[in-house]
Design a protein around this motif. Structure first.
Motif, PDB file in Angstrom:
ATOM      1  N   UNK A 117      39.537  28.411  49.380  1.00  0.00           N
ATOM      2  CA  UNK A 117      38.489  27.461  49.781  1.00  0.00           C
ATOM      3  C   UNK A 117      37.102  28.091  49.639  1.00  0.00           C
ATOM      4  N   UNK A 118      36.149  27.307  49.091  1.00  0.00           N
ATOM      5  CA  UNK A 118      34.809  27.831  48.803  1.00  0.00           C
ATOM      6  C   UNK A 118      33.751  26.868  49.333  1.00  0.00           C
ATOM      7  N   UNK A 119      32.776  27.430  50.040  1.00  0.00           N
ATOM      8  CA  UNK A 119      31.553  26.715  50.407  1.00  0.00           C
ATOM      9  C   UNK A 119      30.376  27.599  49.989  1.00  0.00           C
ATOM     10  N   UNK A 120      29.169  27.131  50.224  1.00  0.00           N
ATOM     11  CA  UNK A 120      28.009  27.935  49.871  1.00  0.00           C
ATOM     12  C   UNK A 120      28.042  29.282  50.579  1.00  0.00           C
ATOM     13  N   UNK A 121      28.598  29.312  51.793  1.00  0.00           N
ATOM     14  CA  UNK A 121      28.600  30.538  52.601  1.00  0.00           C
ATOM     15  C   UNK A 121      29.375  31.675  51.947  1.00  0.00           C
ATOM     16  N   UNK A 122      30.454  31.366  51.224  1.00  0.00           N
ATOM     17  CA  UNK A 122      31.249  32.433  50.600  1.00  0.00           C
ATOM     18  C   UNK A 122      31.264  32.335  49.076  1.00  0.00           C
ATOM     19  N   UNK A 123      30.295  31.626  48.500  1.00  0.00           N
ATOM     20  CA  UNK A 123      30.283  31.365  47.064  1.00  0.00           C
ATOM     21  C   UNK A 123      30.257  32.639  46.235  1.00  0.00           C
ATOM     22  N   UNK A 124      29.356  33.561  46.559  1.00  0.00           N
ATOM     23  CA  UNK A 124      29.228  34.783  45.756  1.00  0.00           C
ATOM     24  C   UNK A 124      30.507  35.614  45.813  1.00  0.00           C
ATOM     25  N   UNK A 125      31.059  35.747  47.007  1.00  0.00           N
ATOM     26  CA  UNK A 125      32.294  36.518  47.168  1.00  0.00           C
ATOM     27  C   UNK A 125      33.444  35.847  46.430  1.00  0.00           C
ATOM     28  N   UNK A 126      33.527  34.529  46.541  1.00  0.00           N
ATOM     29  CA  UNK A 126      34.600  33.790  45.880  1.00  0.00           C
ATOM     30  C   UNK A 126      34.496  33.920  44.363  1.00  0.00           C
ATOM     31  N   UNK A 127      33.283  33.818  43.834  1.00  0.00           N
ATOM     32  CA  UNK A 127      33.096  33.958  42.387  1.00  0.00           C
ATOM     33  C   UNK A 127      33.629  35.305  41.898  1.00  0.00           C
ATOM     34  N   UNK A 128      33.336  36.349  42.644  1.00  0.00           N
ATOM     35  CA  UNK A 128      33.809  37.685  42.289  1.00  0.00           C
ATOM     36  C   UNK A 128      35.337  37.747  42.316  1.00  0.00           C
ATOM     37  N   UNK A 129      35.957  37.114  43.304  1.00  0.00           N
ATOM     38  CA  UNK A 129      37.414  37.103  43.381  1.00  0.00           C
ATOM     39  C   UNK A 129      38.032  36.329  42.222  1.00  0.00           C
ATOM     40  N   UNK A 130      37.415  35.215  41.875  1.00  0.00           N
ATOM     41  CA  UNK A 130      37.982  34.345  40.849  1.00  0.00           C
ATOM     42  C   UNK A 130      37.814  34.938  39.446  1.00  0.00           C
ATOM     43  N   UNK A 131      36.609  35.455  39.149  1.00  0.00           N
ATOM     44  CA  UNK A 131      36.281  35.865  37.780  1.00  0.00           C
ATOM     45  C   UNK A 131      36.186  37.375  37.575  1.00  0.00           C
ATOM     46  N   UNK A 132      36.312  38.141  38.657  1.00  0.00           N
ATOM     47  CA  UNK A 132      36.257  39.602  38.567  1.00  0.00           C
ATOM     48  C   UNK A 132      34.923  40.094  38.012  1.00  0.00           C
ATOM     49  N   UNK A 133      33.865  39.374  38.345  1.00  0.00           N
ATOM     50  CA  UNK A 133      32.518  39.786  37.976  1.00  0.00           C
ATOM     51  C   UNK A 133      31.526  39.096  38.910  1.00  0.00           C
ATOM     52  N   UNK A 134      30.306  39.623  39.008  1.00  0.00           N
ATOM     53  CA  UNK A 134      29.326  39.009  39.911  1.00  0.00           C
ATOM     54  C   UNK A 134      28.945  37.606  39.457  1.00  0.00           C
ATOM     55  N   UNK A 135      28.329  36.853  40.374  1.00  0.00           N
ATOM     56  CA  UNK A 135      27.859  35.506  40.007  1.00  0.00           C
ATOM     57  C   UNK A 135      26.911  35.594  38.824  1.00  0.00           C
ATOM     58  N   UNK A 136      26.864  34.545  38.043  1.00  0.00           N
ATOM     59  CA  UNK A 136      25.988  34.527  36.873  1.00  0.00           C
ATOM     60  C   UNK A 136      24.524  34.475  37.307  1.00  0.00           C
ATOM     61  N   UNK A 137      23.637  34.773  36.380  1.00  0.00           N
ATOM     62  CA  UNK A 137      22.208  34.753  36.673  1.00  0.00           C
ATOM     63  C   UNK A 137      21.755  33.364  37.108  1.00  0.00           C
ATOM     64  N   UNK A 138      22.316  32.320  36.495  1.00  0.00           N
ATOM     65  CA  UNK A 138      21.955  30.956  36.848  1.00  0.00           C
ATOM     66  C   UNK A 138      22.365  30.628  38.294  1.00  0.00           C
ATOM     67  N   UNK A 139      23.543  31.056  38.686  1.00  0.00           N
ATOM     68  CA  UNK A 139      23.983  30.810  40.063  1.00  0.00           C
ATOM     69  C   UNK A 139      23.120  31.605  41.035  1.00  0.00           C
ATOM     70  N   UNK A 140      22.877  32.859  40.712  1.00  0.00           N
ATOM     71  CA  UNK A 140      22.082  33.715  41.590  1.00  0.00           C
ATOM     72  C   UNK A 140      20.693  33.138  41.797  1.00  0.00           C
ATOM     73  N   UNK A 141      20.099  32.616  40.723  1.00  0.00           N
ATOM     74  CA  UNK A 141      18.776  32.015  40.828  1.00  0.00           C
ATOM     75  C   UNK A 141      18.807  30.783  41.724  1.00  0.00           C
ATOM     76  N   UNK A 142      19.880  29.989  41.637  1.00  0.00           N
ATOM     77  CA  UNK A 142      19.998  28.794  42.458  1.00  0.00           C
ATOM     78  C   UNK A 142      20.185  29.122  43.934  1.00  0.00           C
ATOM     79  N   UNK A 143      20.755  30.294  44.213  1.00  0.00           N
ATOM     80  CA  UNK A 143      20.990  30.695  45.592  1.00  0.00           C
ATOM     81  C   UNK A 143      19.700  31.178  46.261  1.00  0.00           C
TER      82      UNK A 143
END
Length: 372
Positions: A346-372
């Motif tokens: 389960x993913x919400x804004x609160x755990x988005x960055x952590x979840x992205x790392x778990x799902x894709x094995x890499x940090x959030x993209x630059x576009x996502x980071x900018x939106x955060x």
């Protein structure tokens, strides 16, 4: 049908039996979301009980034996136009590289069974030792997969299996996310975000596709049982291949015909992108949207406090790694579990960055980071 039964029915049923009061309902929904992330709720395509991905491993000696075979693999996708498919492919390629297995082809059928049939025939002409695939239609593609098995190709499937094929005989194993659990989680997130009441619309996949049907069934059941004050007032199936466009039209029609709609559920992230577009067109920035699958576009919408309020993610990279290892089992003749499943996330804004790392094995993209 046995496909829709849940494991640990009593315990999970209690977790989902939310009380009538708003405060208790919110607390129970949070507990149920935690339970979904800890337990696989789905059974396999033929009713198999799931084995965890942690049960799949290869010893150093087995890896050496696999490398010595100089095997060749093909990845035959039903559809490669989303982040989930690309993460599966990346996980497969990374693990195959460690195993000394050469990936000779990656195909994209665009969700068209006739194209996938042609893809399988083309791949078989290259004489692979392994095919990892997800059938776009379990009936229409079955003969080609059976031909591959008859030719001695080791088959590992994602999510679903062709009709008439048996694990351990015709194919090695099938690896899946907990799609029923993903449906449950996305419904719980929708109910939470709506405060447990209001009218909703559902956009589902109009196809004979096992995993998306699991999600749809789970959403309807969870909303009905867990949120008695939430009412499904519109449902529309989409068949693609323009899933975002189809979903935009479906959501737009819902918002016009049912102005009371407070929330919409979408079966995966690409259709959810269409719902986001429809909300914008109709001036509904108050709409609440949840979906299955974590893609970059829905993540950007969530990060920027848009209409996507929650989603339930698969773990496609880890699924790809597991599929590659099971292909190794096939090469070695090692007994493999019939069905391996990874829990929902389960993913919400609160755990988005952590979840992205778990799902894709890499940090959030630059576009996502900018939106955060």
């Amino acid at each position: 049908m046995r496909h829709h039964r849940l494991l640990a029915t009593t315990a999970l049923g209690l977790a989902l039996a939310l009380s009538a009061s708003g405060a208790a309902r919110a607390a129970d929904a949070a507990a149920a979301l935690t339970a979904v992330g800890d337990h696989v709720m789905s059974l396999g395509p033929n009713g198999e009980k799931p084995e965890p991905a942690s049960s799949v491993s290869l010893t150093d000696g087995e890896l050496a034996a696999i490398k010595g075979k100089h095997a060749r693999a093909a990845i035959v996708m039903h559809y490669a136009g989303n982040d989930w498919s690309q993460a599966q492919i990346q996980g497969l390629k990374a693990e195959f590289a460690k195993m000394g297995i050469d990936v000779i082809a990656v195909t994209d059928a665009g969700f068209k069974p006739d194209k996938q049939v042609s893809d399988i025939e083309t791949v078989l002409a290259q004489k692979p030792d392994i095919i990892v695939s997800i059938p776009s239609d379990p009936t229409a593609t079955a003969n080609e997969y059976k031909a591959a098995a008859a030719a001695g190709v080791k088959l590992v499937f994602m999510d679903n299996v062709p009709k008439g094929m048996k694990a351990g005989v015709d194919y090695v194993s099938v690896v899946s996310a907990d799609n029923y659990g993903n449906g449950v989680a996305s419904a719980l997130l929708l109910g939470q975000a709506m405060g447990g009441k209001g009218d909703v619309g559902l956009i589902y996949h109009a196809a004979d596709f096992f995993v998306t049907k699991q999600r749809y069934d789970a959403v309807k059941k969870t909303l009905a049982e867990s949120f008695p004050d939430i009412h499904v007032v519109a449902e529309q199936g989409i068949g693609g291949p323009d899933f975002a466009g189809d979903a935009e039209k479906a959501a737009g029609a819902m918002l016009v015909s049912h102005r009371s709609i407070k929330g919409i559920w979408a079966v995966w992230d690409v259709p959810a992108e269409g719902v986001v577009a429809a909300a914008s067109t109709n001036g509904r920035d108050d709409l609440i949207v949840t979906n299955c699958d974590l893609g970059e576009n829905v993540a950007i919408t969530m990060a920027s406090d848009g209409v996507i309020k929650g989603l339930s993610a698969q773990r496609p990279y880890d699924q790809g790694v597991t599929e590659a290892m099971l292909a190794g089992y096939g090469l070695l003749g090692k007994a493999a579990p019939a069905y391996v499943a990874l829990p929902a996330l389960p993913v919400t804004k609160a755990n988005l960055a952590e979840a992205w790392s778990q799902v894709y094995h890499q940090p959030v993209t630059a576009k996502i980071k900018k939106s955060m």
